[in-house]
Write a protein that holds these residues in place. Structure first.
Motif, PDB file in Angstrom:
ATOM      1  N   ASP A  40      56.433  73.052 130.647  1.00 47.85           N
ATOM      2  CA  ASP A  40      56.245  71.801 130.026  1.00 47.85           C
ATOM      3  C   ASP A  40      56.607  71.743 128.805  1.00 47.85           C
ATOM      4  OD1 ASP A  40      55.275  70.936 132.499  1.00 47.85           O
ATOM      5  OD2 ASP A  40      53.153  71.345 131.949  1.00 47.85           O
ATOM      6  N   TYR A  41      56.200  72.521 127.816  1.00 52.31           N
ATOM      7  CA  TYR A  41      56.520  72.376 126.420  1.00 52.31           C
ATOM      8  C   TYR A  41      57.345  73.743 125.861  1.00 52.31           C
ATOM      9  CZ  TYR A  41      53.054  68.808 127.010  1.00 52.31           C
ATOM     10  OH  TYR A  41      52.439  67.787 127.434  1.00 52.31           O
ATOM     11  N   ILE A  93      64.212  69.616 125.036  1.00 48.06           N
ATOM     12  CA  ILE A  93      64.342  69.685 126.465  1.00 48.06           C
ATOM     13  C   ILE A  93      65.672  70.257 126.765  1.00 48.06           C
ATOM     14  CG2 ILE A  93      64.294  68.545 128.718  1.00 48.06           C
ATOM     15  CD1 ILE A  93      62.604  66.194 127.158  1.00 48.06           C
ATOM     16  N   SER A 119      60.781  71.108 130.035  1.00 47.63           N
ATOM     17  CA  SER A 119      60.677  69.795 130.699  1.00 47.63           C
ATOM     18  C   SER A 119      60.577  68.686 129.940  1.00 47.63           C
ATOM     19  CB  SER A 119      60.068  69.854 132.111  1.00 47.63           C
ATOM     20  OG  SER A 119      58.954  70.203 131.640  1.00 47.63           O
ATOM     21  N   SER A 120      59.831  68.793 128.741  1.00 45.12           N
ATOM     22  CA  SER A 120      59.441  67.593 127.807  1.00 45.12           C
ATOM     23  C   SER A 120      58.808  68.171 126.630  1.00 45.12           C
ATOM     24  CB  SER A 120      57.883  67.180 128.349  1.00 45.12           C
ATOM     25  OG  SER A 120      56.946  67.969 128.499  1.00 45.12           O
ATOM     26  N   LEU A 121      58.973  67.186 125.768  1.00 53.68           N
ATOM     27  CA  LEU A 121      58.801  67.701 124.261  1.00 53.68           C
ATOM     28  C   LEU A 121      57.239  67.568 124.045  1.00 53.68           C
ATOM     29  CD1 LEU A 121      61.031  65.132 122.501  1.00 53.68           C
ATOM     30  CD2 LEU A 121      61.359  67.554 122.709  1.00 53.68           C
ATOM     31  N   ASP A 122      56.634  68.533 123.106  1.00 52.92           N
ATOM     32  CA  ASP A 122      55.511  68.709 122.544  1.00 52.92           C
ATOM     33  C   ASP A 122      55.235  67.445 122.037  1.00 52.92           C
ATOM     34  OD1 ASP A 122      53.087  69.406 121.100  1.00 52.92           O
ATOM     35  OD2 ASP A 122      53.825  71.515 121.470  1.00 52.92           O
ATOM     36  N   PRO A 123      53.766  67.221 122.295  1.00 51.70           N
ATOM     37  CA  PRO A 123      53.257  65.864 121.694  1.00 51.70           C
ATOM     38  C   PRO A 123      53.487  65.883 120.117  1.00 51.70           C
ATOM     39  CG  PRO A 123      51.969  66.314 123.548  1.00 51.70           C
ATOM     40  CD  PRO A 123      52.839  67.459 123.092  1.00 51.70           C
ATOM     41  N   ALA A 126      57.219  65.150 119.040  1.00 47.00           N
ATOM     42  CA  ALA A 126      57.775  63.967 119.588  1.00 47.00           C
ATOM     43  C   ALA A 126      57.289  62.767 118.684  1.00 47.00           C
ATOM     44  CB  ALA A 126      57.057  63.494 121.071  1.00 47.00           C
TER      45      ALA A 126
END
Length: 208
Positions: A40-41, A93, A119-123, A126
């Protein structure tokens, strides 16, 4: 027959002895992230575990991400069979390739690579934008601050200096007029009056 059997046993034994060193060579047995893993991150680091201790002097690990950018940072650390390297913050990503080149304790070099994906940026990394409620609250606070600051500025501002050339200035603001001629005339009248009184007194004294 016995000689043939003995020769066969010796041949098998020699083959096993020759294969033993090859089987004893170090190899990668575990990794974090794992090969092909979808995260995910982005990870904060990469850990490789081998089946033998690794030579600390000859260990290199790279983490190449999108655009062939290198994301591994700092020195590669070796602790027995475990090799680790840190990953820089802000990794985007995409797909990453972990490449490694190490040397086992017996001097045998091992190289290899594998991929993982993010698959996504770490909050934390971001970009953030204020919510409408937060923006409205900030605007209200700013307006309140501006409204409360205005009276303070007016009350503490210095009064403008009096300008005698300004016809709009009130009488209370005007400086007192200085009439030099009037002052001189009053002084002369006082001197003459005192002289006359002195003369009258002198005449009366002479008659007596």
């Amino acid at each position: 027959m016995k000689r043939s059997l003995l020769a066969l046993v010796l041949a098998v034994g020699l083959a096993l002895i020759g294969a033993a060193p090859a089987a004893a060579h170090s190899e990668l047995i575990n990794s974090t992230p794992e090969a092909g893993q979808a995260l995910d991150y982005a990870p904060i680091g990469v850990e490789l575990v081998f089946n033998q201790d690794i030579n600390e002097s000859f260990a290199t690990v790279s983490v190449v991400g999108p655009g062939n950018e290198q994301w591994a940072q700092g020195e590669t650390a070796v602790d027995g069979p475990t090799v680790t390297v840190s990953v820089r913050e802000g990794a985007p990503i995409g797909r990453y390739t972990v490449g490694y080149r190490v040397t086992s304790a017996d001097g045998h070099p091992i190289t290899g690579s594998y991929d993982f994906s993010v698959s996504s940026l770490d909050p934390v990394d971001a970009p953030s934008s204020p919510s409408p409620t937060a923006a409205a609250g900030a605007a209200g606070a700013s307006a309140a601050t501006s409204g409360s600051a205005a009276p303070t500025t007016a009350s503490t501002s210095a009064a403008p200096a009096y300008d005698p050339r300004d016809p709009a200035a009130s009488e209370g603001e005007r400086e007192p007029k200085q009439n030099t001629e009037f002052a001189v005339a009053a002084l002369l009248i006082a001197v003459v009056g005192l002289g006359a009184i002195a003369l009258v007194l002198a005449v009366r004294k002479a008659k007596l």
